[in-house]
Structures are given as C-alpha cells and as structure tokens.
Design a protein around this motif. Structure first.
Motif, mmCIF file in Angstrom:
data_model
loop_
_atom_site.group_PDB
_atom_site.id
_atom_site.type_symbol
_atom_site.label_atom_id
_atom_site.label_comp_id
_atom_site.label_asym_id
_atom_site.label_seq_id
_atom_site.Cartn_x
_atom_site.Cartn_y
_atom_site.Cartn_z
ATOM 1 N N UNK A 123 11.829 -5.519 -8.913
ATOM 2 C CA UNK A 123 12.801 -5.602 -10.003
ATOM 3 C C UNK A 123 12.061 -6.120 -11.220
ATOM 4 N N UNK A 124 12.047 -5.320 -12.264
ATOM 5 C CA UNK A 124 11.329 -5.646 -13.493
ATOM 6 C C UNK A 124 12.339 -6.089 -14.546
ATOM 7 N N UNK A 125 12.192 -7.325 -15.004
ATOM 8 C CA UNK A 125 13.120 -7.913 -15.966
ATOM 9 C C UNK A 125 12.411 -8.004 -17.320
ATOM 10 N N UNK A 126 12.825 -7.160 -18.282
ATOM 11 C CA UNK A 126 12.165 -7.097 -19.600
ATOM 12 C C UNK A 126 10.649 -7.134 -19.437
ATOM 13 N N UNK A 127 10.084 -6.184 -18.687
ATOM 14 C CA UNK A 127 8.681 -6.290 -18.301
ATOM 15 C C UNK A 127 7.688 -5.952 -19.405
ATOM 16 N N UNK A 128 6.550 -6.614 -19.360
ATOM 17 C CA UNK A 128 5.419 -6.259 -20.210
ATOM 18 C C UNK A 128 4.712 -5.048 -19.609
ATOM 19 N N UNK A 129 4.000 -4.303 -20.455
ATOM 20 C CA UNK A 129 3.141 -3.252 -19.950
ATOM 21 C C UNK A 129 3.725 -1.863 -19.926
ATOM 22 N N UNK A 130 4.881 -1.651 -20.560
ATOM 23 C CA UNK A 130 5.501 -0.326 -20.494
ATOM 24 C C UNK A 130 5.740 0.277 -21.880
ATOM 25 N N UNK A 131 4.858 -0.056 -22.793
ATOM 26 C CA UNK A 131 4.920 0.465 -24.154
ATOM 27 C C UNK A 131 4.030 -0.397 -25.025
#
Length: 377
Positions: A233-241
C-alpha cells in the motif's frame, strides 16, 4: 471498545484511544454524533485533541449512540469510557446504569489504562532499528514512514489495523529512535533495512505499507524480495513522477528554529491547524540529536536531483506482482498526485479530498480502507 462489566453484553463502550506512545489523556473538542444517532463501523464519533495532535475517533461498533459519558470540552484518560453504543431495544435503565458506572470509574480514577504499542529494537545490518508493535494475529503488516517522520506518524492507523493482525510501525535508519547512521542513504540501503527487519523478526511474508519516501522504500523491497511481500500500500509515495516540492524538503532540513520550521510543516497538511506547537517542538528536538542533520542531508541527496525527484520507483513496481493499492491526498503540497496509469491497470488507486501529504493522519479511515483492500493478498 469492548463490553462493560456487569451489564448487557450488547452495550459497548467507546474509550479514549491511545494515539501514540506518550499519550495519557485526550480532550473531546466536539461530538460529531448525538445521543440517539445510529452508528456503524467507521462513523466519525468525536474530535479529540491531545498534546501533540488532534484526530477524529471512529466507531468500531454498529448500533445507536445511547449515552455520552464525557461531554465536549472535557478530558478523559486513555482507556476511559467516553460514550456507550447499544441497539435501540436495550432498555434506557440499563444504559443509564452503564453511563453512571463509567462516570464513577472516571471520577475514582479506576480506569484500566490501554496498553498501547510495545516498543522494541532489532539489530539489522549493524544498525539498531526501533519499532512499535500492536496485535498478535497471524497476518503481519509493517508500516514505514516518510522522510523526517517516525513510527508515531501511524498513530491513527495502527490500532484499528491491529484487530486480528500483528502490526509493526518501523523507524527507518536516521529516524525516530533508530540508529542515525544511514550509510550511503540509497534506496537500496533503506529497502535492505526493511527486508532485514523481516529477517530479524522471523517474518516470512508481510503486507508492507509505506508513506512518501517509505512508499519508494517498500516498492524497492518488494522488487528485491518478491517472495517476502504479500501486498503493497503506497501512501502519497515518492518515486512515481518528477515533480516534488524541493523547497519544502530543503527547508525542512535546514530549519533550526520554531519560526523557520513551522511554515514548512504547514505544507504537510490540508488543515494547517494540525501543526501544533508540540509537533513543531518534537521535530526540533529530533533534529538536534547527534547525527540527525547528517542523516537528513544524506537522504536529501537520495530524494532530489536539482528540483526534481531523483527516485524513479516505476520500473521497480513493474517487477511487483503482489496486490497493490495507492492512496493520495488531493491537496498534497509536497508530492503532487500522480496519474493513476503510472501504477498500472491492476492497482487500486484512490484520491482523498480535503487531505494533504499526511493523508494517513488527516483521513486515517480512507488510508485504512486502502490497506485493507489488498490484505487478502
């Protein structure tokens, strides 16, 4: 919540929660439901203020709010009964007796204090990692905070998740009560700390939940050790833009006074009132610990390339086959909401209105729902 002693088993009591390791009491600032209102699991019952942060208490029961024990504006110790819930058919006389018993316990101080999370340490790769555990179920969930955070950032999520499960909230290297040595500070090093933590506790497979930097970290851990991960579960994750509020990150690291730090912390929340004096003071105290500034500066190099994100977790997620959910606050001022297609067709993607970067603190119910949507994996 549980059954009141010597009363109809259908009468359930709402107790003051233990949000965080140091919380001993809370003040009810507002009841969001009135006596006689129906409630279901997830119904928002009351706004509660602690020394560190304000939060919303949700119902774990279904029924009717039959009696308020502690009125708005009053405080109660952790574990103390603040209201009772029961079906409409339970006689008023029994409700009155249950409310009177609860008030008597509060007045006498005979309140059974909620145990709260158990804090322990694990040795991983020559570092000491601190973690807090709730529950003892067979399913294991590991919560991983973001840059500059710690295990207490999950205070509104960990307790309800621990119903029937074992939930560990972990302090990454350089954070909380863990060793301040972060080595090269790379994503690989941090991911190794997570898988090393699983090894240290003898956990074969776990559900991983990560916020912000922690989201990128658990994605890397899942890509490196796919057989160890049941879900992500990714919560406002870094690394996707590429977009990121580089000014916030640098300002957080550089701030050394309350006046300097507070404006940066306000960018974490949609509701700026969440940034209490105690929260600011606690973070300043943390930043003054030996080794913390060096660790944060090292990690800043992992996070940023100029004014853009240096981490690209997208190819890592492409290697992950475990069920994955993403939850994000619409008003995130630190990492803008990424396009759903970045995560693939099989990923459950949810955007929460009126929440910022700390969506798991501002809307823990939505965050918990996202986590629970993949826990069957």
């Amino acid at each position: 919540m549980g059954a009141l002693s010597m009363a109809d088993e259908r009468i359930r009591h709402v107790t003051m929660p233990k949000w965080g390791l140091s919380m001993t009491s809370g003040t009810i600032t507002e009841w969001l439901v009135a006596e006689g209102d129906p409630v279901t699991p997830g119904t928002e019952l009351a706004e509660i203020d602690t020394e560190k942060i304000a939060g919303t208490l949700e119902s774990e029961e279904q029924g009717v709010l039959r009696g308020i024990v502690v009125p708005a504006g009053s405080a109660a110790p952790v574990g103390g009964t603040i209201a009772v819930i029961a079906p409409a058919e339970v006689p008023d006389a029994e409700i009155d007796a249950a409310v009177a018993q609860a008030r008597e316990q509060l007045e006498s101080g005979a309140v059974e204090t909620a145990a709260g999370p158990v804090v322990a340490e694990a040795e991983v790769g020559g570092r000491t990692l601190s973690y807090a555990t709730l529950g003892d179920g067979a399913d294991v969930v590991v919560l991983v905070h973001g840059f500059g955070g710690d295990k207490n950032s999950w205070l509104f999520v960990q307790e309800p998740l621990a119903d029937g499960r074992t939930v560990h909230a972990l302090d990454l290297p350089g954070h909380g009560a863990s060793s301040k040595d972060v080595g090269d500070g790379s994503l690989r090093t941090l991911a190794g700390a997570v898988t090393g933590f699983l090894d240290a506790l003898g956990i074969e497979r776990a559900h991983l939940v990560g916020h912000s930097l922690g989201g990128a970290v658990i994605t890397a851990a899942a890509a490196a050790a796919p057989d160890r991960v049941r879900s992500l579960t990714l919560v406002a994750p870094a690394g996707f833009g590429p977009e990121v509020n580089a000014g916030y990150l640098r300002g957080f690291v550089e701030a050394s006074t309350r006046r300097e730090l507070r404006p940066h912390l306000r960018q974490l929340f949609a509701d700026e009132s969440q940034v209490t004096r105690q929260l600011v003071d606690d973070l300043l105290k943390f930043k003054r610990i030996d080794g913390v500034q060096e660790a944060l500066k090292t990690l800043l190099g992992t996070l940023l390339a100029g004014d853009e994100q240096a981490i690209d977790a997208r190819p890592l997620l492409a290697e992950v086959s475990a069920p994955t959910a993403v939850v994000w606050g619409r008003r995130d001022q630190v990492i803008p909401v990424a396009a759903p297609e970045v995560f693939g067709d099989d990923v459950a993607f949810r955007v929460v209105e009126d929440a910022g970067h700390m969506v798991h603190m501002e809307n823990p119910a939505a965050t918990r729902q996202a986590i629970e949507s993949v826990l069957g994996g």
